[in-house]
Structure formats: structure tokens, C-alpha cells
Scaffold this motif. Sequence first.
Motif, short mmCIF file in Angstrom:
data_model
loop_
_atom_site.label_atom_id
_atom_site.label_comp_id
_atom_site.label_asym_id
_atom_site.label_seq_id
_atom_site.Cartn_x
_atom_site.Cartn_y
_atom_site.Cartn_z
N VAL A 1 0.87 -1.17 0.00
CA VAL A 1 0.00 0.00 0.00
C VAL A 1 0.91 1.22 0.00
CG1 VAL A 1 -1.78 1.26 1.29
CG2 VAL A 1 -1.78 -1.25 1.26
N GLY A 2 1.06 1.85 -1.14
CA GLY A 2 2.00 2.96 -1.27
C GLY A 2 3.42 2.42 -1.27
N ARG A 3 4.36 3.33 -1.18
CA ARG A 3 5.76 2.91 -1.29
C ARG A 3 6.62 3.51 -0.21
NH1 ARG A 3 8.41 1.75 -6.20
NH2 ARG A 3 6.97 0.73 -7.60
N LEU A 4 7.61 2.74 0.19
CA LEU A 4 8.69 3.31 0.99
C LEU A 4 9.94 3.17 0.12
CD1 LEU A 4 8.10 1.78 4.55
CD2 LEU A 4 7.62 4.10 3.79
N ASP A 5 10.85 4.13 0.21
CA ASP A 5 12.09 4.05 -0.57
C ASP A 5 12.87 2.80 -0.19
OD1 ASP A 5 11.44 6.51 -1.64
OD2 ASP A 5 12.69 7.62 -0.21
N ILE B 1 -4.28 5.36 -0.18
CA ILE B 1 -3.24 6.14 -0.86
C ILE B 1 -3.79 7.39 -1.53
CG2 ILE B 1 -1.64 4.21 -1.17
CD1 ILE B 1 -2.46 3.99 -4.03
N SER B 2 -5.12 7.54 -1.54
CA SER B 2 -5.69 8.71 -2.18
C SER B 2 -5.43 9.96 -1.33
CB SER B 2 -7.20 8.51 -2.34
OG SER B 2 -7.80 9.75 -2.54
N PRO B 3 -4.95 11.03 -1.94
CA PRO B 3 -4.69 12.25 -1.16
C PRO B 3 -5.98 12.82 -0.55
CG PRO B 3 -4.14 12.56 -3.52
CD PRO B 3 -4.63 11.16 -3.36
N LYS B 4 -7.11 12.45 -1.11
CA LYS B 4 -8.41 12.94 -0.63
C LYS B 4 -8.68 12.57 0.83
CE LYS B 4 -11.98 11.25 -2.74
NZ LYS B 4 -12.51 10.59 -3.93
N ASP C 1 11.32 20.71 -4.84
CA ASP C 1 12.17 21.10 -5.98
C ASP C 1 11.39 21.33 -7.29
OD1 ASP C 1 11.53 18.44 -6.06
OD2 ASP C 1 13.58 17.69 -6.00
N ASP C 2 10.22 20.65 -7.41
CA ASP C 2 9.45 20.83 -8.65
C ASP C 2 8.40 21.94 -8.50
OD1 ASP C 2 7.70 19.66 -6.90
OD2 ASP C 2 7.28 17.90 -8.12
N GLY C 3 8.46 22.68 -7.38
CA GLY C 3 7.54 23.80 -7.19
C GLY C 3 6.28 23.41 -6.43
N TYR C 4 6.06 22.12 -6.22
CA TYR C 4 4.84 21.68 -5.51
C TYR C 4 4.86 22.17 -4.06
CZ TYR C 4 1.44 18.79 -3.14
OH TYR C 4 0.38 18.37 -2.37
N LYS C 5 3.76 22.80 -3.64
CA LYS C 5 3.70 23.26 -2.25
C LYS C 5 3.01 22.19 -1.40
CE LYS C 5 2.51 27.26 0.59
NZ LYS C 5 1.54 26.82 1.56
N CYS C 6 3.74 21.69 -0.41
CA CYS C 6 3.22 20.62 0.42
C CYS C 6 2.10 21.11 1.32
CB CYS C 6 4.32 20.06 1.33
SG CYS C 6 5.64 19.27 0.43
N LEU C 7 1.24 20.19 1.72
CA LEU C 7 0.25 20.48 2.75
C LEU C 7 0.99 20.70 4.07
CD1 LEU C 7 -2.41 17.68 2.13
CD2 LEU C 7 -2.56 20.08 1.47
N THR D 1 4.88 14.25 10.70
CA THR D 1 3.59 13.69 10.28
C THR D 1 3.16 14.36 8.99
OG1 THR D 1 3.01 13.46 12.60
CG2 THR D 1 1.20 13.27 11.02
N ILE D 2 2.94 13.55 7.96
CA ILE D 2 2.48 14.10 6.69
C ILE D 2 1.21 13.35 6.26
CG2 ILE D 2 4.75 14.89 5.89
CD1 ILE D 2 4.91 12.44 4.09
N GLN D 3 0.49 13.98 5.35
CA GLN D 3 -0.74 13.33 4.87
C GLN D 3 -0.66 13.05 3.38
OE1 GLN D 3 -3.67 16.13 6.23
NE2 GLN D 3 -3.97 14.95 8.11
N GLU D 4 0.51 13.28 2.82
CA GLU D 4 0.66 13.04 1.38
C GLU D 4 1.69 11.94 1.19
OE1 GLU D 4 0.60 17.31 -0.55
OE2 GLU D 4 1.83 17.22 1.26
N GLY D 5 1.85 11.52 -0.04
CA GLY D 5 2.83 10.47 -0.30
C GLY D 5 3.51 10.69 -1.63
N LYS D 6 4.01 11.91 -1.81
CA LYS D 6 4.76 12.19 -3.05
C LYS D 6 6.08 11.42 -3.03
CE LYS D 6 2.18 15.78 -4.45
NZ LYS D 6 1.02 15.00 -4.91
N PHE D 7 6.62 11.20 -4.20
CA PHE D 7 7.89 10.51 -4.36
C PHE D 7 8.98 11.16 -3.49
CE2 PHE D 7 11.66 9.75 -7.21
CZ PHE D 7 11.70 8.37 -7.01
N HIS D 8 9.63 10.40 -2.64
CA HIS D 8 10.69 10.89 -1.75
C HIS D 8 10.25 12.11 -0.93
CE1 HIS D 8 13.31 8.18 -3.73
NE2 HIS D 8 13.73 8.96 -4.71
N GLN D 9 8.99 12.11 -0.53
CA GLN D 9 8.45 13.35 0.04
C GLN D 9 9.22 13.90 1.25
OE1 GLN D 9 4.42 14.06 -0.04
NE2 GLN D 9 4.52 15.81 1.32
N VAL D 10 9.47 13.05 2.24
CA VAL D 10 10.11 13.56 3.46
C VAL D 10 11.53 14.06 3.14
CG1 VAL D 10 10.92 12.97 5.79
CG2 VAL D 10 8.70 12.13 4.99
#
Length: 238
Positions: free
Chosen positions: A100-104, A124-127, A157-163, A182-191
Motif C-alpha cells: 500500500v504505497g511505497r517506501l524508498d 493512498i488517495s490524497p483525498k 524542488d518541482d515547485g509543488y507546495k506541500c500540505l 507527520t504528513i498526509q501526502e505520499g509524493k515521491f521521496h516526500q520527506v
Amino acid sequence: MERLDKIISNLGYGSRKDVKSFVKKGLIEVDGVIAKDNGMAVDPEKSSIKINGEEILYRKYIYLMMNKPAGVISATHDNRDETVVDLLEIDHQAFEPFPVGRLDKDTVGLLLLTNDGELNHRLISPKWHVDKVYYAKIDKKVDEKDVIAFKNGVALDDGYKCLEAKLEILSSSDDESEVKITIQEGKFHQVKRMFEAVNKKVTYLKREEFGGLLLDTELEEGEYRELTDDELSLLKSY
Ligand code: URA
């Protein structure tokens, strides 16, 4: 409807070849009648299947909690590296679970695996804003400015503003800090990318919570277990 031998072997009672020989020996009953054909079509949710007189417990889905070790990939197949699915026993692999989702590859900690596509989708839905809590070691001093930056949402780095993310400093010195994030998103390499956004590097990352579920501290890295009924209800109530 599914083939009788597939149902039985997927539940971990032997290979399809074994099931064929059970049928030959007259050991399998479907709804009270001795099965004659290992490929007969059965509705496992409605029919009673017995092996040697014992009713088998049918289940379609499997839900596993793994303490993912470093060095394995969060995927079902990989041409080069070992995957988290390779770490599962054959009886669990038979359910065809996926992470369910990914860890590096170098991240450790709580990873769920299931074959329940609907639950996976929701988690995994950001909703749905599922909380993920990580413990991390950082190569520099982390301070209140970072806490505020994370609260306001850092730009990647790609300009995306995190929650908004909650950053808690556990210890902090010039050459290493320990934090909980604590995050609520799961972007690639987010942390890792969030810390890069404040000019710092994550040197160790471990997921400790996912959707209210806590990593079982009894699980060594590489070990896993099925979720308890309470844990599953908790996840489903998300
Ligand atoms: N964030 C990362 O950077 N890596 C992970 O594995 C999970 C979250």
C-alpha cells in the motif's frame, strides 16, 4: 465462481497438484458431496468446502503489516532487487498482495500489504488525508524555523507546495537531529525532499505509523504479521 483447486491452494492448503490428489483420494467435499473434479466451479463465498472432514475458512483478502528492512523494494516484482513480496511466505504470496504505497529502498518501518484494491485505493488517495508518521535523523540542526516552514507548507524542488506537516524535534545538535514528522501526502521521496527544501538531508528514515496503525515493536526488520481485527476496523474507518 472459481476453480476448486485454485481456491484451496490459494488458501495455503497445498499446490494445485496436491489438490488434484486430494480429490482423487475422495478427501474433498463441496456442500456435503465428495468432489470428483479438481477443476469444478465453486462459489467460495457460498459453498462449504471440507478437506478430510474439516471445513476450510475462506477469505478473499489478506492484510499484512511488515517492518520493512532497508535494501528491499516496495513492489511486487523487480528485475534486480529483492522486493517486499519476496519476503512473504508462499502461503501469503498466494493471495497476490501488493504494498500500500511505497517506501524508498533505504526506508524502514511500517508497510502494509494487501490484495484489497479498494482499501488500498482509499489509503493512498490524497483525498482521505491519511496520517503517516516518520522518525528521521537529519544531518544538521533542526530548529523552530523548520517547524514553522513545515507548518506553512514547504515548496519542493518541482515547485509543488506541500500540505501542512507537523514537525516535532526530539533532539537537535549541529551535526545531527532526530525528529518526528507527520504528513498526509505520499509524493515521491516526500520527506527527503521536504528536508532538502530547508537545506538539510535525511540520513535515516523509519515509518512508525500509518492511518492510525502503529508499527508493532515486536516485529524485527523483515518480519510481518497479519493485522488484527481491531487494526483492520481502524484502517477501514478512515
Ligand atoms: N518520504 C521519503 O522521502 N521516503 C519514503 O520512503 C517515505 C516518505
